[in-house]
Write a protein that holds these residues in place. Structure first.
Motif, short mmCIF file in Angstrom:
data_model
loop_
_atom_site.label_atom_id
_atom_site.label_comp_id
_atom_site.label_asym_id
_atom_site.label_seq_id
_atom_site.Cartn_x
_atom_site.Cartn_y
_atom_site.Cartn_z
N UNK A 26 33.15 -6.91 -2.59
CA UNK A 26 34.23 -6.09 -3.09
C UNK A 26 35.25 -6.57 -3.64
N UNK A 27 36.16 -7.48 -3.02
CA UNK A 27 37.40 -8.09 -3.52
C UNK A 27 36.90 -8.59 -4.85
N UNK A 28 35.82 -9.36 -4.88
CA UNK A 28 35.69 -10.14 -6.46
C UNK A 28 35.06 -8.84 -7.39
N UNK A 29 34.56 -7.98 -7.08
CA UNK A 29 34.37 -7.11 -8.20
C UNK A 29 35.93 -6.29 -8.56
N UNK A 30 36.68 -6.12 -7.63
CA UNK A 30 37.94 -5.60 -8.00
C UNK A 30 38.90 -6.73 -8.84
N UNK A 31 38.61 -8.03 -8.46
CA UNK A 31 39.28 -8.98 -9.32
C UNK A 31 38.69 -8.86 -10.60
N UNK A 32 37.35 -8.97 -10.76
CA UNK A 32 36.83 -8.94 -11.89
C UNK A 32 37.17 -7.80 -12.91
N UNK A 33 36.94 -6.75 -12.43
CA UNK A 33 37.52 -5.37 -13.22
C UNK A 33 39.16 -5.66 -13.47
N UNK A 34 39.70 -5.86 -12.68
CA UNK A 34 41.35 -6.06 -13.14
C UNK A 34 41.39 -6.89 -14.05
N UNK A 35 40.88 -8.14 -14.02
CA UNK A 35 40.98 -9.35 -15.05
C UNK A 35 40.39 -9.12 -16.23
N UNK A 36 39.30 -8.41 -16.19
CA UNK A 36 38.50 -8.23 -17.75
C UNK A 36 38.60 -6.98 -18.02
N UNK A 39 33.87 -3.04 -17.56
CA UNK A 39 32.69 -3.76 -17.59
C UNK A 39 31.34 -3.04 -17.57
N UNK A 40 30.53 -3.52 -18.25
CA UNK A 40 29.11 -3.01 -18.03
C UNK A 40 28.46 -3.90 -16.75
N UNK A 41 27.59 -3.29 -16.35
CA UNK A 41 26.72 -4.04 -15.16
C UNK A 41 26.42 -5.45 -15.25
N UNK A 42 25.72 -5.69 -16.40
CA UNK A 42 25.46 -6.86 -16.74
C UNK A 42 26.74 -8.01 -16.95
N UNK A 43 27.66 -7.39 -17.32
CA UNK A 43 28.83 -8.32 -17.48
C UNK A 43 29.38 -8.57 -16.25
N UNK A 44 29.42 -7.69 -15.13
CA UNK A 44 29.90 -7.65 -13.69
C UNK A 44 29.22 -8.73 -13.00
N UNK A 45 27.86 -8.48 -13.27
CA UNK A 45 26.80 -9.55 -12.45
C UNK A 45 26.85 -11.17 -12.99
N UNK A 46 27.01 -11.17 -14.40
CA UNK A 46 27.20 -12.24 -14.80
C UNK A 46 28.52 -13.12 -14.25
N UNK A 47 29.62 -12.28 -14.13
CA UNK A 47 31.08 -12.81 -13.72
C UNK A 47 31.11 -12.90 -12.31
N UNK A 48 30.02 -12.76 -11.47
CA UNK A 48 29.97 -12.83 -9.98
C UNK A 48 28.67 -13.55 -9.75
N UNK A 49 28.90 -14.61 -9.80
CA UNK A 49 27.52 -15.76 -9.44
C UNK A 49 27.37 -15.38 -8.20
#
Length: 130
Positions: A26-36, A39-49
């Protein structure tokens, strides 16, 4: 905004906050959406190895229920779904930025490596480092 199923009782504000950000992703999802941004689902998944599809779906649903994430469904073929932070999600991410800075400093002191992340076409838009 959806009402959260989690409503306490809580011992303190940190207890209530941790209820919302509990879990590794959850904190990493917040970080990803805040910084980028959006996002679409696949973009989120790619950004969170390392995140599984099941876990990402589960966390996104919980975060939407908690009012942190907005899910926009576009009725088209093929269907398109985008995720973005709500005002509450932005404010929570702001509150977590000090924790992120502390963690970055800890990584530096320990000489810890960063996990390589799939290259994104976009540059981060926020000031919080990972």
């Amino acid at each position: 905004m959806a009402k959260s199923a989690r409503r306490g009782p809580y011992f303190c504000g940190i207890d209530a906050a941790m209820d919302v950000v509990a879990g590794k992703w959850k904190p990493l999802i917040l970080w990803e959406l805040n910084n980028y941004g959006t996002r679409r689902f696949t973009e989120l998944r790619r950004g969170l190895p390392g995140v599984s599809e099941k876990m990402l779906i589960q966390h996104l649903r919980e975060m939407e229920e908690d009012g942190l994430v907005h899910r926009e469904v576009y009725r088209q073929v093929p269907p398109k779904v985008e995720y973005s932070l709500t005002e509450q999600g932005v404010s929570l991410n702001t509150a977590l930025s000090s924790l992120g800075k502390w963690g970055t400093e800890r990584m530096r002191r320990m000489g810890a490596d960063k996990v390589p992340v799939a290259a994104s076409v976009e540059e981060p838009v926020g000031p919080v480092g990972r």
